[in-house]
Every structure is written in C-alpha cells, then in structure tokens.
Design a protein around this motif. Structure first.
Motif, PDB file in Angstrom:
ATOM      1  N   GLY A  45      13.588  -1.916   2.862  1.00 30.54           N
ATOM      2  CA  GLY A  45      13.413  -0.830   4.004  1.00 30.54           C
ATOM      3  C   GLY A  45      13.173  -1.617   4.815  1.00 30.54           C
ATOM      4  N   CYS A  46      11.646  -1.789   5.393  1.00 29.14           N
ATOM      5  CA  CYS A  46      10.832  -2.068   6.642  1.00 29.14           C
ATOM      6  C   CYS A  46      10.449  -3.510   6.190  1.00 29.14           C
ATOM      7  N   GLY A  47       9.958  -3.772   4.881  1.00 34.82           N
ATOM      8  CA  GLY A  47       9.950  -4.842   4.280  1.00 34.82           C
ATOM      9  C   GLY A  47       7.989  -5.208   4.429  1.00 34.82           C
ATOM     10  N   ARG A 102       5.720  -1.588  -1.258  1.00 30.81           N
ATOM     11  CA  ARG A 102       5.769  -2.465  -0.234  1.00 30.81           C
ATOM     12  C   ARG A 102       7.157  -2.324  -0.587  1.00 30.81           C
ATOM     13  N   HIS A 103       7.819  -1.603   1.247  1.00 29.86           N
ATOM     14  CA  HIS A 103       8.849  -1.014   1.398  1.00 29.86           C
ATOM     15  C   HIS A 103      10.040  -2.667   1.756  1.00 29.86           C
ATOM     16  N   PHE A 104      10.368  -2.686   0.301  1.00 27.39           N
ATOM     17  CA  PHE A 104      10.855  -3.900  -0.091  1.00 27.39           C
ATOM     18  C   PHE A 104      12.414  -3.893   0.631  1.00 27.39           C
ATOM     19  N   HIS A 109       6.826   7.626   1.167  1.00 24.95           N
ATOM     20  CA  HIS A 109       6.885   8.228   2.513  1.00 24.95           C
ATOM     21  C   HIS A 109       6.456   7.047   2.707  1.00 24.95           C
ATOM     22  N   CYS A 110       6.900   6.005   4.419  1.00 24.77           N
ATOM     23  CA  CYS A 110       6.480   5.115   4.099  1.00 24.77           C
ATOM     24  C   CYS A 110       5.952   4.905   5.690  1.00 24.77           C
ATOM     25  N   PRO A 111       4.785   4.809   5.736  1.00 29.34           N
ATOM     26  CA  PRO A 111       4.030   4.709   6.953  1.00 29.34           C
ATOM     27  C   PRO A 111       4.718   3.774   8.166  1.00 29.34           C
ATOM     28  N   TYR A 112       5.265   3.188   8.301  1.00 21.83           N
ATOM     29  CA  TYR A 112       5.693   2.169   9.368  1.00 21.83           C
ATOM     30  C   TYR A 112       7.467   2.597   9.493  1.00 21.83           C
ATOM     31  N   CYS A 113       7.750   3.395   8.283  1.00 24.76           N
ATOM     32  CA  CYS A 113       9.434   3.435   9.204  1.00 24.76           C
ATOM     33  C   CYS A 113       8.396   5.175   9.367  1.00 24.76           C
ATOM     34  N   ASN A 114       8.068   5.583   8.618  1.00 25.76           N
ATOM     35  CA  ASN A 114       7.278   7.680   9.617  1.00 25.76           C
ATOM     36  C   ASN A 114       8.528   8.419   8.692  1.00 25.76           C
TER      37      ASN A 114
END
Ligand code: ZN
Lengths: 100, 997, 183
Positions: free
Chosen positions: A63-65, A59-61, A5-10
């Motif tokens: 995706g959102c980085g 790191r959401h490499f 789960h990416c907390p920035y992309c949710n």
C-alpha cells in the motif's frame, strides 16, 4: 488473515497488504563506533520474544509503503494499537486498560 | 424401483431416473439422491470396509459427518477422488463409484483377518508393536505400516480440473441454512444488512428438510423454506449452497469451499470444480445445528446400524426406507419420531428400546397407538449378521444389573445417543466451551470473535425454539452493526421437541473386554481401547486421543468426541468438564488441494517475469533458467550444440569480437534528493562524495552485521541523483532495506527512492568490438576513451531512444550497458544485433555471463557469498571507504568473530589434472586420509569450464584461504578424491589490459 | 479474447461479456516524492492540487495525480507534456525539493469495465473493493502483485501493473472473465 490498521492510510486493511518487520523500538546507536561489542550484539540479535503484548514493526508494503509500529498480543494475535514510526512508545498498562 | 423407495416421497425427483455404478454394478436412483440414499433405496447397506479391521460398514449418517461410507468416485481420466462421503456425493448419469479398503471384493475381503487378530491392534499398538528390534524397522515395520496406512488410494494422474477463488466482504455471514440460519438471515436482511448465507447441502432447509410435517406460521415446513428463500433472494442475500465453511480464523475471516461441478454429469469446461471463498464478515452467526451421537455397544458398526435421525432423513428427504423391520435403541426422544415416520411409511418397528426407565408419556402413547412394542429401561448388548445386521440382543437393566437377553430379529437398528451441538468452527476461534450438566454436553461460553451462535448449537431443541433463537441472534448481529432489527416470533405446530440422556458405553451382561463397541468408526477405536489407554497411564484427554487415535480420522471425531469423553471420564473417575475436550482444527470437512491452490496451477502456478527482450530470445531458441521470479535466457544453443558447446562458443565470440546480453532484470533504484550523496555514503561501504556526476562506481552493500548483502554498479547522474543497480534477485530486498533505514533511522534525510527496474530495458555489449557496434547509434555523447572512460555514465540517445549509457564491464572486456525505456528494449536490441552481424555479434545468456565474470574473479552475491561473508573474506576490502565515520555494516565488521583469524575466504581452485570440473557445493578437506567424520574447511562456490583459460576453473570459500596460496586441498566425491591447487581468483587478463579501448 | 504479447499493443483483450478488458495507450507517468512543505509549490508547477489523503485523486486537464502514500504521488500526463512537467518541477527544485522520477515505461494499464468489473477484482484482491470510492484509488495487491487501482466509475477501473507482472495478472483477469461468462 488479520486485519491491520495502517496509521498512515488511516484504513483497516487485509494482512496480505503488509509485511512483518521485527521488533520495534530498537534504535540503531547514533554513533556505532562508540558502542561495545556486547551492545552491538544486543542491537543486532537480542530480542524480547515475548508471550503476550509485543511491540513490533510492520510495513504497508503493498500500500503506502510506510513502516509503522504496533502492539500485538502474540497469544491472541490481537492488535492493541498501531502507530506511526515517530509516535512515542505507548504505555502498555494504558493499552490493556483501553482494550478491556 | 425397489421396495425401499417410497413412491412420491422426499425431495428427490421421481420423474428423473439416474443410473450410476457401484463397484461396476449398475444402480438406479433419482435426481436429488446421494450415492448413499440411492444404494439404500436398492437395499444396499454394505458400502465399505473399515480402516484398521476391514470390518464391513454401511452408512451410519446421512450427512457430511459420515465416518464409514467412504468411496472412490471417478468421472473419467484424472478425475478420481478417494474418500468421498457417499452420504454427500450427489449422483449423476455415468458416475463411477467404488468401495474402498477391500481386496478382492467388498463382500469377501482378505484384510478382514485383521479383525480376527484385533487383540494385537489395540490402543497404542503402533507404539508397542514396532519398537523392537531396531533392525526390523526398515524391512518389516515400515513397509507394513506404509501398506496398511491411509484410506482408499490416492489418484495417480494430474488433476485436469481447474479451481477458483474469491474474496468476499459481507456484513453478516450466516453459516448453516437450517431453521436457525434462515430465521437469522431473514432478520438481518430485513434490517438492510449485506447478508451471506451458506450451507453445505445442495439446498437450504437443514433439519426442516427431514421434518415435512411441521407447520411454521400455519405453512408446511417445506413451503415455508421455499417462501423464505424467495424473500431472502428478493432482499439481496447471497445464498450459497454446496458451500462448506471449512475454517474460522481471526477477525471473522472464514474460509468457504464451494463445490460447483461434482454434482453435474457434464459440466462445461469453463466452470471451476471448486471455489475457495475468503470471507471477511463484520458479524458471523453460527447456525450449524447439532450432530446425533451413536450409542456405544458391541456390534454397533454392522451395516444396517444407523443413526435414527439419519433414517428419518433418508425417509423424508430422499423417500427411502432404510429397512423393512427396524429396532430403535435410544436415549433421546428424537428417535421416537423417526420410528413413527418409518412405521407410517410401512416399515415394521420391532421394538423401541429406550435406555430410560420412564420415557415421555406422550411418546409412549403415540407408539402404543401404532402398536409398537416399547422396551423402556433396556440396553442393547450385541448384534448379529455378517454383512448386514439381522438381529439385536436386548436386555433389561435394573440399577446396575443387566437381566437376561432377548434376541429380536431386524434388518436395521436405528440408534440415538442424543445430540452434540456442532461447535467446530466456534472452536477454531478459540471460543471456550462450558459443560452443561443438564444436557450432558459442551455449550459455547466465552466468544473470541464477533459472532453469535444460534439454535441447536446452543443446545436448544425443537423447531420453534430454534427458529426464534435464529431470529434473535440475527437481530443481535445486526445490532452490533449499529442497526436495529425486529426479531420475528414464530409459532410452530406439530413441533417435535424432546430431551434425552447421555451415556458412556451401554451396560452389558457379557465380557466387556471382548465387546467390539465402536466409539470412532473411522479409526476403528473401541470403548475398550479408551479404557486401556487410561489403564496404561494416559491422563490427559489429548494423550488418550493420540494413544488411541480417537477423533483423529478425517471426520475429526464429529460423532466420537463426546462418547469418547464420557468413557475416558468414567475410566479416569473425573467429571467430563475436568477431563476437557480436544481441539477441533480446520478444515471442518476434508477439502481438496485444488481448492486451496485455486488459480495457482499450470502456467499460472506463480508469476513468471519476462523482460522486454525475452520474446526475441524465445524466437531465437534460447534455453531458459529461472532467476528469482524471472525467466532468463540461459544460453542460445545452435543446431546440434549441447550447453557446454554453446557456452564455450558464446564465451569465445564475446572475447574475440562482441557479445550481446539482456541485463534488464538487474534491479534499479533511483536515489534523488539534496541528501542523496549522504544517503549513499551511509548505505554503501564505498565513498560517494567525490564521485563526479557522469562517473560510476562498484557499490557494496552490507547488513549491520558486517556481511555482504548485495552489490552493483552505481552511476551518479547529477549531484543529487544516482542510478543504483542491484542484483536481479536482490532488487526488492535492497529497496526494502533502504526504505527501512531511511524511514526509521534517518527520517531527516531529504532523499527519496524509486524503483526503476522495469522502467529500463538494459542491453549489455561486451568485447573488443562493442564500441564499434554501439557508436553509430549514439547521439549526444563523445564515446572516446578520454571523454567516456571505463566506469562512466551518461544520458544520451541511443537508436533514437532516450538512454542512460554506462561504460562498465562484468566480463573483463570493453563493455557498455544501454538502458532505454522498456518498450524500446526489443527494438534497440534488434538494431544492435543487425548492426553487429558484421562483427559476428553473439547473443549470450546467463551461463556465459557467469563464466566470463568468474574468469575475472568477479563475485556473484548469493553464489560466492552466503550471508556469512565479509568484504575482506571476498577480497573486496578495497571497496570500503575507510575514512567514512559510519556506514551500514561498519561497526559490524569490527565484531570479534569478523576480525578473527581462520575465516573462510574466497580463493580460486585449479584441479591438478587440468580436466576435472569441480561440483559447486562440494566440500573441501585438507587431509583426505583423516578418519570420518572429516573436518570440512570450505566448499566450492563457482565452477565452470573456461574457454579462455583452456581448463576448468573454480572459486571456493576456504578456511584461512588467503594464506594457503599454492597449497593442495582435497575434494572427496562419492567415487574418488579430487586434488586441487589454491590460487587467486583472477584467471584471465589479470592486468585488466582488455578494458581499454 | 485477444492473445496479448509482451509487446503490450494497446487494444481490447476481452471485448465482450460481463467484463471487458482493454490495454490502454501509453501515458507519461512520474513517481513524485516530497515533504509537506513542498506541496504548494509543486502543485503549482504541475498545475494540479496534490491531494494529501492516501487514496485521493485530483486532475487538471489531462494531468492526474493520485496520493499513494503520505509523501508519494503518481502523476499521469499526456506523453507530449513530459518535457514541460519535468522542466516546471526542475525550476522550483531548489526551493521546493522533491523527487520526480519518470516511470512511464515501468507499468502498463488495463481498463476493467462492465457490469461485474468490481466483482472481477475479487478473484485476487483481498481489499474490500466497495471501500474504494468512485474517483478514488489505491495501491494494493492482487494475486501477490502490487498494482495501482483507479476507480473511475462504479464499474470501471484502471489497473496499473509493472510490465513483467502484467501478463500474470491479465491472465488471471481473463480466467475470471471466462468464469463469469460460463455462469
Ligand atoms: Zn498505509
């Protein structure tokens, strides 16, 4: 392949979009020149290497980085939580309670 | 057709004959046959030789768990596959099948001598036999093991087939399309879920395909399967046959291998042979059924000895009687039904031997009605027959005493030791198992994933029980998704429920130590081996497994695990649950490398990055070298030139007039924002505050450990905008590192990073005439030495394209790097090349670039540094902003080891004879006559022939190198020792006079 | 099937079959980075309300924006509008700091459309394509390569690929098209 789960992309997304980035909550000393050789060594190299819940960075490499933090059980590979870099370190006892 | 084929019976198409070859002999079968069913239809049971003892073997099963009938299949050049299971491979016209592990022929095999010497090959023989003497290892043991090891032969030609892969996301993945799986799929699909149903067989139905007499909801089983499949398709269920779930990973990630062409006589060229599916399912239903166990007795591996359920499958699904005269030996009711079906189809049943004293009365009545002799409370103690079983030795058992034998003639012996739930995938997830005392087997206990186990996998038996359980588990899966489903209730007539008991090896009146009672057929492990392992001290089942290799063959002990456990448990005197089970690992069945590779072969093996100018290089005969994922022009050989000659010419031309070089692969990062200069000060060793816009500087990047990570020229375009360049290989790594510091250590900085590596094509012009070539194309810039000196950057137009022009040099000559939008790269290159012709412009590649920079002592990070080199070690102390309070690596540079004496330092080397070129990577010693092992004090990092110096030059990392100037050091090579003198690293124009216009 | 070269000439790559691939004409592209406080001012300068949820898009006339990260957007515009956009952003830079970096030439765009366009993406893309709404998009990975996917209709996507990776990805998509055609 895990789901993370990416907390920035949710969003909960395939591990292939992420890269691992080592143990979390190891802050670079604010004034490096004032720390001892031992403290600097510990900052650079000494890691907890736990068997069980591990505070770590991803790191959401692809995706959102964004870099973010996670608690993952190194035995079961389960994520107990993922959270933003500037969120406080969640208490383990509460996480374990929640996961039950 | 042979007398073993039952006319009109089975699911094979009796109107479509198919011919294939087995060891060169023509064999006829029908469409729908497997290699095994077609051979059996022709009365052939002998299909291969075993791995260790080369014992004759036939098919013991009718499915993917087959341990014995492994064959090589061929469909033309390159398309050879060893260890194909004959029980799975469908036949087609022209298929070539060969038996394995035999020489010179299947019926006469020299290797079978191993069988006579079997006492030598008992458990642990690898460990015992090859221990001593040590000198025998290279010449005797290893060649022997290598020759004996392995099943079949590996293919020698490149695989001409192609393979594919897909990702699939689904609500419910159901593995196994037998009665449980079909019922589960129907329930889940009717509730409106995205359902995927997979089965390794060519068609759905599972055990129902072997039970045509069963009636479901008043419909014959096969009609029910057809009706159900039709409804599933109607409901949008993705039904995948010939598809094996090979592994079950975290969070319901399941790998499926779909076979697409192996069953076709002439597949079209575009269809991949296999496709790997990576499935993410919200819920998984495991409906994989159960696998029948053999009984363990002397001679239980002879061709013609087969599982009773498999014989029933051959009859009902393929229309093949596996023999004319059968003996049944069983500890489970299910084998009785096989006997009845075979008897009804015309096979004589010589006896049903049941190890239980009082078999089910209804079954006894059915058998009696058919006139079958029943031998309850009996055991089998041996078989006879060289290449096919011809008789069975049967004895009565009373308590622990085994009575006198009776020999019963037969041509097949059908056995059943009961059934083991197929829980391999469940085990992949680390789901735990619990010993079920009543069923004498392990059943699923705690689940580690979002899954349900349905049907025989939970120890249920009989079609009705399994169907209803499938429906129930389908509903449970859907409920977990927040939907409601109604589980249908199925009424089944002519069902075949049953029970059984489980055994260790069967009792015998003969010497048990001489019995060849096989537990693991594929690895030739006997009951005696397991007992020996326990006697020799193995206590853990994991040790017993490794010592005997039980369950370690390609079938992973699908049939042998529980029998092995029962025997080990008995030998240890410890109950089964205390002994435990070994772990199953993916893949469930052997899987081709091709399926794992997918699209990644040939030209698509990995990404080959090409620059916008790459096509010009290709058209002009460049030789290439890979640099990270890029392919870069290495040198441009002219007719008759080798690499050495071409590089010498390119170097000479560049220093004499002008050379042109494609530097597009350099990493580029745009650093923008009010805090850009602060960020640069913290990231790089150098000071940036005073660098004026329009000026450029060499930047050195360290890790916080103080070691060199990367370098590159950085131009300041405006107060708050930098154009950073990195090494080609370091581009992604450097940006990652910068983002890491920015996001996690300095989130307060108002600065942002953007990769512009591929926005710009970069053309480098170097040489005394570089400016003359370039200047006519430049608009909006005064290129005089005063206005645009060395280490400058400007935004202007070049050749009509918007450009960022740097005056920098990596060669020691006057140099420019022109950045234009990538799409304009080739056009500008051609313009410059055309205009440069009057100056004999020379295109050069990476090798010349390396030589020219080495002549000037410029380092290549990653070649002259290795992650343990500090700026001081590399002679780059000048690049450190000593007044800065902090930068990444500053504190690291003060670490005790980094300031200690005797570090390896980068120096130049000149070989004493002036002719020998050192080898990069060669080790350096101070005293060539010291005893071995010598103390190595460094190594050569860069070495070239230098046209400018007229001799070979080299750089090396040498212990205390800066203090050894002028000393002689030694480089021992296999054939001689080379002497070299330690020098500085600048071999050409040390004053830098050539950088001036 | 058209043989594509690194010149990346716009036009059809796969012109028939269940999925069509087309190399699209060049557009102006900018990577935009900024903090939340600058969003209103920069939105006004661009003439597009910058969406603030990762994966959401907004458009005004021929200018489009997609939110790729919490502080990152990709802006697409007509090449002719480049100077106007750059100067509009420069004008507000002092009060609304940001990074606007032109990356027009960094990537190329392939249109993927046809009955099985979404399915074609599954040959290399581990993300659930069904989770990308029409009118949305995302930066993700396909066959190990970063791409930006724009879902313009149920079965119509744009894929932005860095130039040097584009041939590899287009090659894979073409292989997929052949595979589909053979079914
Ligand atoms: Zn994200």
């Amino acid at each position: 392949m895990l789901l993370i789960h990416c907390p920035y992309c949710n969003q909960t997304l395939p591990e292939a979009e992420f890269t691992y980035a080592g143990e979390a909550h190891i802050a670079r000393p604010a004034d490096p020149s004032s720390v001892s050789d031992e403290e600097w060594r510990d900052f650079l190299f000494i890691r907890t290497n736990v068997k069980g819940p591990h505070y770590e960075r991803w790191r959401h490499f692809y995706g959102c980085g964004r870099y973010f933090n996670a608690v993952r059980d190194t035995v079961s590979d389960r994520f107990l939580i993922t959270y933003k870099t500037d969120d406080p370190r969640p208490e383990l006892s509460k996480l374990l309670e929640k996961s039950k | 057709m042979s007398s073993f084929r039952v006319s009109g019976r089975g699911r094979v198409d009796h109107t479509q004959p198919i011919q294939f070859t087995f060891d060169g002999k023509k064999i006829k079968g029908f469409k729908g046959d497997t290699v095994a069913s077609a051979l059996l239809a022709n009365g052939i049971h002998l299909m291969g030789r075993s791995f260790k003892y080369h014992r004759p073997r036939g098919a013991v099963t009718a499915g993917s768990e087959e341990p014995n009938a492994l064959v090589g299949t061929r469909r033309g050049p390159g398309r050879f596959e060893p260890n194909t299971r004959a029980t799975v491979q469908e036949i087609w016209d022209g298929l070539q099948v060969n038996s394995q592990n035999r020489y010179p022929s299947l019926s006469f095999d020299v290797g079978a001598i191993n069988d006579k010497a079997y006492m030598l090959f008992s458990a642990g023989f690898y460990y015992k036999t090859f221990m001593w003497p040590k000198s025998f290892w290279d010449k005797v043991y290893e060649p022997f093991i290598r020759a004996a090891a392995g099943l079949g032969v590996s293919p020698t030609e490149p695989d001409p087939d192609h393979y594919a892969s897909r990702y699939l996301h689904t609500d419910v993945l159901i593995i196994g399309a037998g009665p449980a799986g079909l019922a589960a799929a129907l329930t889940a699909a009717r509730a409106g879920s995205r359902v995927t149903l997979v089965d390794e067989n060519p068609e759905a139905g599972g055990s129902l395909l072997s039970e045509p007499s069963v009636m479901i909801e008043d419909i014959p089983a096969w009609d029910w399967v057809a009706k159900t499949v039709a409804e599933l398709k109607e409901l949008g269920v993705k039904l995948m046959t010939r598809t094996t779930a090979i592994g079950y990973y975290h969070q319901n990630f399941v790998g499926l291998c779909e076979k697409l062409t192996d069953h076709l006589a002439s597949p079209d060229g575009e269809t991949p042979r296999e496709r790997m599916w990576r499935v993410r399912a919200k819920q998984v239903v495991l409906a994989q059924g159960a696998l029948e166990k053999p009984l363990v007795f002397d001679g239980n591996d002879r061709p013609g000895v087969m599982l009773a359920g498999s014989a029933q499958t051959y009859l009902n699904r393929y229309g093949v009687r596996v023999g004319d005269k059968a003996v049944i030996v069983t500890s489970h009711d299910s084998a009785w039904y096989a006997a009845f079906d075979l008897a009804d189809a015309g096979t004589a049943i010589a006896a049903i031997v049941d190890t239980r004293a009082e078999p089910n009365a209804d079954l006894v009545a059915e058998a009696t009605k058919r006139g079958i002799r029943i031998m309850a409370g009996h055991t089998v103690t041996g078989t006879e027959g060289r290449l096919r079983v011809k008789s069975v030795r049967v004895n009565p058992v009373t308590g622990s005493s085994v009575g006198a034998p009776e020999i019963i003639g037969c041509d097949c012996l059908l056995m059943s030791g009961g059934w083991t739930p197929s829980l391999h995938l469940f085990s992949h997830t680390k789901g735990t198992l619990k010993w079920d005392e009543e069923r004498q087997t392990f059943l699923p206990d705690h689940k580690a994933e979002e899954c349900e186990i349905a049907g025989a996998g939970r120890g249920l038996w009989g079609i009705e029980a399994v169907l209803n359980d499938g429906a129930k588990m389908g509903a449970a899966a859907v409920k977990s998704l927040g939907k409601t489903a109604k589980a249908a209730s199925y009424a089944v007539a002519h069902d075949r429920p049953g029970t059984g008991v489980s055994h260790k090896e069967l009792p015998t009146d003969l010497d048990a130590g001489k019995a060849r009672a096989f537990v693991d057929y594929q690895n030739d492990v006997t009951a005696k081996d397991l007992r020996l392992a326990v006697r020799e001290g193995m206590r853990s089942i994991e040790h017993v497994k490794r010592y005997t290799t039980n369950g370690m063959a390609t079938d992973q002990g699908k049939m042998s695990n529980i029998n092995g456990l029962n025997i080990a448990s008995d030998a240890l005197g410890v109950p089964q649950p205390k002994v435990g089970l070994t772990t199953f690992r993916p893949p469930y069945t052997p899987t081709t490398f091709g399926a794992f590779c997918g699209y990644h072969k040939g030209s698509h093996f990995e990404v080959t990055r090409k620059t916008p100018i790459d096509s010009w290089a290709e058209e002009n005969g460049a030789a290439y070298e890979p640099v990270s994922l890029w392919r870069r022009a290495w040198y441009f050989p002219k007719e008759g030139e080798d690499m050495h000659a071409a590089v010498d010419r390119e170097c000479r031309a560049t220093r004499a007039s002008v050379g042109i070089f494609d530097a597009s692969t350099l990493g580029k990062i745009e650093v923008v924002g009010p805090d850009a200069v602060e960020f640069m000060n913290r990231m790089y060793t150098n000071p940036w505050t005073k660098l004026a816009p329009g000026r450029a500087r060499y930047g050195l990047l360290l890790g916080d450990d103080g070691f060199i990570r990367d370098d590159g020229v950085i131009g300041r375009l405006a107060d708050d905008r930098f154009h950073v360049t990195t090494t080609t290989g370091g581009a992604a790594r450097v940006l990652n590192m910068m983002e890491d510091y920015l996001q996690t250590e300095w989130p307060d900085l108002d600065v942002w990073l953007t990769s512009t590596t591929e926005q710009w094509a970069t053309i480098a012009l170097n040489g005394p005439n570089a400016r003359k070539v370039l200047e006519p194309f430049v608009e909006g810039l005064d290129m005089s030495d005063e206005a645009f000196p060395h280490m400058s950057v400007a935004e202007c137009r070049v050749g009509g394209f918007p450009a960022r022009l740097f005056r920098i040099s990596f060669t020691g000559e006057v140099g420019f790097e022109v950045n234009v939008p990538a799409h304009a790269g080739r056009a500008l290159w051609e313009m410059l090349f055309e205009a440069g012709k009057k100056y004999d412009i020379c295109p050069y590649g990476t090798e010349t670039m390396h030589v020219l920079r080495a002549e000037k002592g410029y380092i290549i990070v990653g070649q002259d540094t290795d992650g343990t080199v500090t700026p001081h070690d590399a002679g780059l102390s000048w690049a450190i902003g000593k007044m800065k309070p902090d930068f990444v690596g500053k504190r690291g540079l003060a670490r005790p080891d980094l300031v200690a004496e005797g570090r390896k330092q980068l120096i130049g080397l000149l070989t004493e004879d002036g002719k020998t070129k050192l080898e990069e990577g060669a080790q350096i010693v101070l005293d060539p006559n010291q005893p071995k092992p010598m103390k190595m004090v460094g190594h050569v990092t860069s070495s070239y022939h230098s046209d400018a110096a007229g001799r070979p030059i080299a750089m090396a990392l040498l212990e205390d190198g800066f203090n050894r100037m002028g000393e002689t050091i030694y480089i021992p090579m296999p054939d001689r020792v080379i002497k070299a003198t330690v020098t500085g690293t600048v071999f050409y124009d040390p004053e830098g006079a050539r950088l001036k216009l | 099937m058209t043989v594509l070269t690194h010149a990346f000439t716009p036009g059809p790559i796969v012109a028939s079959g269940p999925v069509k691939l087309t190399l699209m004409a060049p557009v102006a592209r900018f990577s935009l980075r900024l903090r939340a406080a600058s969003i209103p001012a920069v939105s006004k300068a661009l003439g597009v309300d910058l969406p603030t949820t990762v994966g959401e898009r907004a458009a005004s006339g021929t200018t489009e924006a997609i939110c790729l990260g919490p502080d990152e957007w990709m802006i697409i515009a007509k090449p002719d509008d480049t100077d106007t956009l750059v100067s509009a952003c420069a004008d507000i830079y002092a009060s609304a700091t940001h990074s606007l970096t032109e990356v027009s030439a960094r990537e190329i765009t392939v249109r993927i459309e046809g009955d099985r366009a979404a399915e074609l993406l599954t040959i290399g893309c581990p993300r659930d394509i069904d989770s990308i709404p029409v009118g949305g998009g995302c930066r993700t990975v396909i066959d190990g390569v970063t791409v930006v996917l724009w879902r313009d209709a149920e079965q119509s996507f744009r894929m932005d690929i860095w130039r040097s990776f584009a041939m590899h990805i287009i090659d894979l998509l073409c292989t997929g098209c052949k595979e589909f055609a053979a079914e």
